[in-house]
Write an enzyme that holds these catalytic residues in place. Structure first.
Site, PDB file in Angstrom:
ATOM      1  N   MET A 115      16.737 -35.381 106.748  1.00 61.02           N
ATOM      2  CA  MET A 115      16.824 -35.928 105.396  1.00 61.02           C
ATOM      3  C   MET A 115      18.231 -36.421 105.087  1.00 61.02           C
ATOM      4  O   MET A 115      18.424 -37.557 104.664  1.00 61.02           O
ATOM      5  CB  MET A 115      16.401 -34.869 104.365  1.00 61.02           C
ATOM      6  CG  MET A 115      14.933 -34.532 104.394  1.00 61.02           C
ATOM      7  SD  MET A 115      14.453 -33.408 103.055  1.00 61.02           S
ATOM      8  CE  MET A 115      14.814 -31.822 103.815  1.00 61.02           C
ATOM      9  N   PRO A 164      24.961 -39.546 105.859  1.00 62.07           N
ATOM     10  CA  PRO A 164      26.368 -39.622 105.455  1.00 62.07           C
ATOM     11  C   PRO A 164      26.487 -40.227 104.054  1.00 62.07           C
ATOM     12  O   PRO A 164      26.012 -41.336 103.804  1.00 62.07           O
ATOM     13  CB  PRO A 164      26.984 -40.545 106.518  1.00 62.07           C
ATOM     14  CG  PRO A 164      26.088 -40.406 107.706  1.00 62.07           C
ATOM     15  CD  PRO A 164      24.713 -40.222 107.146  1.00 62.07           C
ATOM     16  N   PHE A 201      24.012 -33.542 109.677  1.00 58.54           N
ATOM     17  CA  PHE A 201      23.724 -32.134 109.360  1.00 58.54           C
ATOM     18  C   PHE A 201      22.275 -31.774 109.667  1.00 58.54           C
ATOM     19  O   PHE A 201      21.632 -31.067 108.887  1.00 58.54           O
ATOM     20  CB  PHE A 201      24.050 -31.817 107.897  1.00 58.54           C
ATOM     21  CG  PHE A 201      25.474 -32.097 107.507  1.00 58.54           C
ATOM     22  CD1 PHE A 201      26.528 -31.496 108.188  1.00 58.54           C
ATOM     23  CD2 PHE A 201      25.769 -32.975 106.483  1.00 58.54           C
ATOM     24  CE1 PHE A 201      27.846 -31.762 107.845  1.00 58.54           C
ATOM     25  CE2 PHE A 201      27.083 -33.251 106.127  1.00 58.54           C
ATOM     26  CZ  PHE A 201      28.121 -32.632 106.814  1.00 58.54           C
ATOM     27  N   GLU A 253      10.989 -23.083 100.417  1.00 53.38           N
ATOM     28  CA  GLU A 253      12.284 -23.211 101.082  1.00 53.38           C
ATOM     29  C   GLU A 253      13.345 -22.369 100.366  1.00 53.38           C
ATOM     30  O   GLU A 253      14.162 -21.697 101.006  1.00 53.38           O
ATOM     31  CB  GLU A 253      12.702 -24.679 101.107  1.00 53.38           C
ATOM     32  CG  GLU A 253      13.970 -24.956 101.901  1.00 53.38           C
ATOM     33  CD  GLU A 253      14.312 -26.434 101.958  1.00 53.38           C
ATOM     34  OE1 GLU A 253      15.450 -26.761 102.355  1.00 53.38           O
ATOM     35  OE2 GLU A 253      13.451 -27.267 101.601  1.00 53.38           O
TER      36      GLU A 253
END
Length: 381
Positions: A126, A129, A159, A248
């Protein structure tokens, strides 16, 4: 406080995981941290142990459980030993719900049998940058081919946990131009085979903590993705992403509570070794405060696990428990490290690893600031 949230089946699972961790993970965990990822063989072992089968339907090789409580047991046992299973949490807690909820019957037949064995590992991409928490700002794009058989994917992600070793990556991308009036529209999820031409893993990122969990930059250059790999409906991804946030955030809270609880145990062991005749009053008072906070977090977690099991855990409740437990964990682990003195500052000490690992809990799955905004909205301000 006596817990009633787990059954005998949960406790049997706990025993199996605890024995596996002590026998096969703890002795080699420093090697995994130095390598920056776990060996791929670990995921096959987790498949053999049944870690990946819990919530997958029986027809695809799973156990067909809907409860998150087995995952909670797993996270508690990992924390107790001061280790991790690499990117397994993304595979089971992030990707799996998308495949189960939005995958077609054909996609489930194609992917889930190898998903449960660890032969096929997954990740979700998802973050980009410059986008941070603003998913509506995603720029990675996919254009449908003229003959309608495939998408052509271009862009970059960063990430991405598990991105180095994943075989299938759920990529959130734009399949329609940004509409200034509704920036959330036009997002889709494409499932990308990592052997595809034009896909590349960039840097494996060196993180402050979670050093045995690989995190990578990914790039997509004219990657052809079959239309059959579109997850759910074209343009509906934003609603899909928000749908899974409750579970989550519950997972983040469980992990935070478990790590805070483990920090107290690590600290008690250290103090007993160094001060066999008894610890000073300051240490007693600090640990009393920490234990009280962790007991409150445990009560929140157990209540949330019960609510989740009946589908009654709201988005606001999930934000509250995520905010509370991650902030408690940050405070408790910091205080426990202080009681260790210099030895606690070493990365090869359990408390030092925890201190580094826990910091990201207040960032991922929505930062503490995002949680506060959700909570404020829920109370009408």
């Amino acid at each position: 406080m006596r817990r009633t949230v787990f059954t005998d089946d949960h406790e049997s699972f706990r025993t199996k995981i605890r024995e596996f961790v002590e026998r096969e993970v703890v002795p080699v965990y420093p090697e995994w941290e130095r390598a920056g990822l776990v060996p791929r063989a670990l995921y096959r072992r987790l498949g053999e142990l049944g870690v990946f089968v819990i919530e997958v339907p029986e027809q695809f090789g799973g156990a067909g459980e809907s409860s998150y409580k087995y995952q909670a047991v797993l996270r508690e046992e990992i924390a107790r030993a001061g280790v991790s299973f690499g990117a397994d949490v993304v595979h089971t807690c992030l990707v799996q719900p998308y495949l189960l909820e939005y995958g077609s019957a054909e996609q489930k037949r194609r992917w889930l049998p190898k998903f449960v064995t660890g032969e096929l590992m997954t990740a979700i991409a998802m973050t980009e940058p410059g986008t941070g928490s603003d998913l509506a700002g995603i720029k990675t794009s996919a254009r449908l081919s003229a003959d309608g058989t495939h998408y052509v994917l271009n862009g970059a992600k960063t990430f991405i946990t598990g991105g180095v070793q994943a075989d299938l990556i759920l990529v959130v991308c734009r399949t329609a131009p940004i509409d200034p009036a509704n920036r959330r529209a036009g997002l889709s999820i494409l499932c990308v085979d990592t052997t595809s031409e034009g896909f590349a893993v960039g840097r494996k990122l060196e993180k402050l903590g979670l050093r045995a969990q690989d995190t990578a930059e990914l790039s997509f250059t004219d990657v052809k993705v079959p239309v059959a790999n579109l997850l759910g409906q074209d343009g509906a991804a934003f609603s899909y992403l928000t749908h899974n946030l409750v579970r989550e955030r519950l997972g983040a809270a469980v992990g935070a509570y478990a790590n805070a609880s483990a920090a107290i145990e690590f600290t008690l062991d250290t103090l007993r070794q160094h001060y066999p005749d008894g610890v000073d009053q300051n240490a007693k008072f600090v640990l009393a405060e920490c234990d009280t906070e962790v007991a409150a977090a445990q009560a929140w977690v157990d209540r949330a696990l019960d609510l989740d099991e009946t589908g009654a855990l709201s988005a606001a409740d999930a934000a509250k428990i995520k905010l509370f437990c991650t902030e408690v964990a940050g405070r408790v682990i910091d205080r426990c490290l202080q009681l260790h003195g210099e030895s606690g500052y070493l990365l090869d000490s359990p408390i030092g690893r925890l201190y580094a690992d826990i910091r990201v809990n207040r960032i991922y799955a929505g930062s503490s600031e995002v949680m506060k905004a959700i909570i404020a909205k829920s109370i009408g301000i």
